[in-house]
Design a protein around this motif. Structure first.
Motif, PDB file in Angstrom:
ATOM      1  N   SER A  65       5.093  -5.957  63.456  1.00  0.00           N
ATOM      2  CA  SER A  65       6.036  -6.598  62.585  1.00  0.00           C
ATOM      3  C   SER A  65       5.370  -8.098  62.627  1.00  0.00           C
ATOM      4  CB  SER A  65       7.490  -6.766  63.240  1.00  0.00           C
ATOM      5  OG  SER A  65       7.197  -7.290  64.626  1.00  0.00           O
ATOM      6  N   GLY A 123       7.998   2.521  62.666  1.00  0.00           N
ATOM      7  CA  GLY A 123       8.251   1.937  61.625  1.00  0.00           C
ATOM      8  C   GLY A 123       9.788   1.590  61.777  1.00  0.00           C
ATOM      9  N   LYS A 183      11.355  -1.000  62.985  1.00  0.00           N
ATOM     10  CA  LYS A 183      12.184  -2.340  62.879  1.00  0.00           C
ATOM     11  C   LYS A 183      12.198  -2.520  61.274  1.00  0.00           C
ATOM     12  CE  LYS A 183      10.853  -5.241  66.733  1.00  0.00           C
ATOM     13  NZ  LYS A 183      10.464  -4.344  67.746  1.00  0.00           N
ATOM     14  N   GLU A 184      11.104  -1.711  60.437  1.00  0.00           N
ATOM     15  CA  GLU A 184      11.313  -1.787  59.140  1.00  0.00           C
ATOM     16  C   GLU A 184      12.471  -1.027  58.350  1.00  0.00           C
ATOM     17  OE1 GLU A 184       9.422  -3.667  55.538  1.00  0.00           O
ATOM     18  OE2 GLU A 184       9.865  -4.382  57.656  1.00  0.00           O
ATOM     19  N   ARG A 243      15.562  -2.855  58.966  1.00  0.00           N
ATOM     20  CA  ARG A 243      15.766  -3.841  57.836  1.00  0.00           C
ATOM     21  C   ARG A 243      16.131  -3.270  56.621  1.00  0.00           C
ATOM     22  NH1 ARG A 243      12.409  -7.194  54.675  1.00  0.00           N
ATOM     23  NH2 ARG A 243      10.796  -5.801  54.453  1.00  0.00           N
ATOM     24  N   TRP A 244      15.603  -2.124  56.172  1.00  0.00           N
ATOM     25  CA  TRP A 244      15.976  -1.444  54.849  1.00  0.00           C
ATOM     26  C   TRP A 244      17.416  -0.864  54.934  1.00  0.00           C
ATOM     27  CZ3 TRP A 244      13.834  -2.056  50.125  1.00  0.00           C
ATOM     28  CH2 TRP A 244      12.670  -2.845  50.173  1.00  0.00           C
ATOM     29  N   VAL A 276      10.359   4.084  53.781  1.00  0.00           N
ATOM     30  CA  VAL A 276       9.662   2.961  54.643  1.00  0.00           C
ATOM     31  C   VAL A 276       8.372   3.508  55.380  1.00  0.00           C
ATOM     32  CG1 VAL A 276       9.936   1.466  56.396  1.00  0.00           C
ATOM     33  CG2 VAL A 276      11.884   1.868  54.706  1.00  0.00           C
ATOM     34  N   VAL A 292       4.666   1.989  54.931  1.00  0.00           N
ATOM     35  CA  VAL A 292       3.999   1.547  56.076  1.00  0.00           C
ATOM     36  C   VAL A 292       2.452   2.077  56.199  1.00  0.00           C
ATOM     37  CG1 VAL A 292       3.867   1.484  58.740  1.00  0.00           C
ATOM     38  CG2 VAL A 292       5.791   0.733  57.451  1.00  0.00           C
TER      39      VAL A 292
END
Length: 294
Positions: A40, A68, A70-71, A74-75, A103, A107
């Motif tokens: 991140s 991925g 954390k990403e 977030r989405w 996502v 990434v």
């Protein structure tokens, strides 16, 4: 002038120290599981990619398996949903699965771009490609957690083909079941399964912790080297908890299944991968085969 000369000599010493490791692991496969905070932070991300690229350029055969989480969270939040976890695994309904795949693919291609910027050819694949990761539905303590996959088989042919043609493979942890339904896979599980399938010389986990402690809660008794049997004893002792427990089980299983050495490294430390592989003291925890300790 003297100081400059000292710096130059230090650099030479570092390179000489790395030489036996470069010779030992030349043409050997190394699987790097990449995720957590190291992913991140853009600066750390670039450092990790530089490390892996350097390994490739000095003759190693690296494969990156990335997460991925954390990403994805977030989405998931962006579409007004809340991420829920059971025993560290994301509960994945149909909509979350769709988000996770989008996502992870983004990434994946971002990492491919970073590697190629450094002059190395990379190819991003998901576990769907070439039947790389076959799965069945995973239950967590009997609980239905949606489209989360348990790996049942690995077909490493696509990875061997890419390595043979001098590409650096970058794998997103998504797989298909026997009905061609898409499943999200825990990236640690994917990295272990791939490392076992290709009989990797090394499997390195870049995590958010320094390594393994005898007493994890109190962060006491850091362990820089441990055999698979000692790791199993440590798990049985009950001192290891949280997200470290499945990770350590995965590491031990990998060593028991032909991976020569597994490393748990703090991905927040710049160039942790190079420090662990190319220096005598290393910086994380290495899990080794019982016979290697004799």
């Amino acid at each position: 002038m003297e100081k400059d000369m000292e710096k130059v000599l230090q650099k030479a010493e570092v390179l000489i120290e790395a030489l036996p490791y470069i010779q030992r692991f030349n043409r050997k496969i190394i699987v790097v599981k990449y995720g957590g905070s190291a992913m991140s932070n853009e600066e750390l991300q670039k450092n990790v990619i530089k490390d892996v690229t350097l390994l490739k350029l000095v003759g190693f055969k690296p494969i990156i398996v990335h997460g991925g989480g954390k990403e994805i969270s977030r989405w998931v939040g962006k579409v007004g949903k809340e991420s829920t976890f059971v025993n560290g695994l994301r509960v994945t309904d149909e909509e979350t699965m769709e988000i996770a795949e989008m996502v992870l693919n983004k990434v994946n291609k971002d990492l491919v771009t970073m590697v190629q910027e450094l002059g190395v050819k990379a190819v991003g694949v998901s576990g769907k490609d070439g039947g790389l990761l076959q799965v069945e539905k995973k239950y967590s303590d009997g609980q239905d957690i949606g489209f989360v996959g348990e790996i049942t088989g690995v077909n490493p042919k696509v990875l061997y083909d890419l390595l043979e043609k001098d590409f650096l493979p970058i794998v997103a942890p998504i797989g298909l079941d026997s009905n061609f339904q898409t499943y999200n896979i825990n990236a640690d599980d994917a990295a272990c399964a791939i490392a076992k399938a290709v009989k990797a010389e090394k499997l390195a986990f870049l995590t958010d912790i320094e390594g393994i402690y005898k007493d994890f809660k109190e962060k006491k008794g850091f362990i820089s080297r441990i055999t698979a049997s000692e790791a199993e004893e440590l798990v049985a002792s009950g001192y290891i908890g949280g997200g470290m427990l499945p990770k350590l089980n995965n590491c031990t299983l990998a060593v028991r299944n032909g991976v020569s050495r597994v490393h748990i490294l703090d991905g927040r430390i710049p160039h942790c991968l190079l420090l662990e592989i190319f220096t005598k003291q290393g910086i994380g925890t290495a899990i080794i085969d019982d016979e290697e300790a004799d």
